[in-house]
Design a protein around this motif. Structure first.
Motif: not given
Length: 235
Positions: A81, A204, A207, A209
């Motif tokens: 993350n 991403n 999100d 990710d």
């Protein structure tokens, strides 16, 4: 006595004439005018210096021949993350820039951001350059510049990227393309201390990710595959 006084009179006239000439020259050379011209000359020199520094571009600091071939299957796939990646980036840049006079920060939010500063006429100007990251087919990452925050100055993104390319101490695997307005992270040139290297699979930021794959050096992977083939044949 009369003759001596007559000799002194021409000398007095010559001195008086010289004094009058000096006064006339001083009147012609207006000190305010000289100061104004000197100020104009200094300003022109500063503007020329700034213009040359801004427009000067150095050659890209990478060599594609040093790219590491990545083949076979990854030995490890990691899902991470933004917070974890930012900690890794901060640790890497702190070590990489420890002897650099000009430093910068790079971190991920809902978009990638490069934060730094440069000087105009001796005054530091801070900027924040925002990017959209894209994973390329070869596993490298393209950071496409989308917006710039630089106070009240109206400099274009291209000029800031040229400054970053010219004056910042960047890793060899980072390529700046001012004309195209993007930065390319050549992960195929970035190797870890143990020789392993990485490939981006997904980024991403909305999100949160981020996925990457870890690969062994080509020699090690070849050796390990050969060893497995030998052991299977012995069986």
């Amino acid at each position: 006595m009369v003759e001596e006084s007559e000799k002194k009179q021409p000398e007095k006239k010559r001195k008086r004439n010289k004094k009058e000439k000096k006064q006339s020259v001083n009147k012609k050379l207006n000190p305010w005018k000289i100061a104004f011209l000197a100020l104009i000359g200094m300003l022109v020199g500063i503007l020329l210096f700034v213009g040359i520094r801004v427009t000067q571009v150095r050659e890209p600091n990478y060599d594609s021949s040093k790219a590491v071939p990545r083949s076979g299957n990854p030995v490890l796939s990691i899902q991470s993350n933004k917070q974890q990646i930012n900690e890794l980036i901060s640790f890497y840049l702190e070590d990489f820039q420890k002897d650099s006079e000009v430093t910068y920060d790079f971190y991920l939010e809902n978009e990638a951001m490069l934060a730094g500063n440069f000087k105009i006429l001796g005054h530091p100007i801070q900027f924040n350059l925002y990017f959209d990251p894209y994973v390329m087919d070869d596993g490298n990452v393209q950071l496409k510049a989308k917006s710039l925050s630089i106070g009240t100055l109206g400099l274009p993104i291209k000029d800031i990227l040229e400054f970053v390319q010219r004056d910042y101490n960047l890793p060899e695997w980072v390529e700046v393309m001012p004309e195209e307005k993007y930065i390319l992270l050549r992960l195929d040139k970035f190797q870890m201390m143990n020789g392993m290297f990485i490939r981006a699979d997904k980024i991403n930021l909305i999100d949160d990710d981020i996925r990457v794959s870890i690969y062994l050096p080509e020699d090690n992977s070849t050796d390990s595959s050969a060893t497995s083939e030998t052991s299977s044949s012995e069986e």
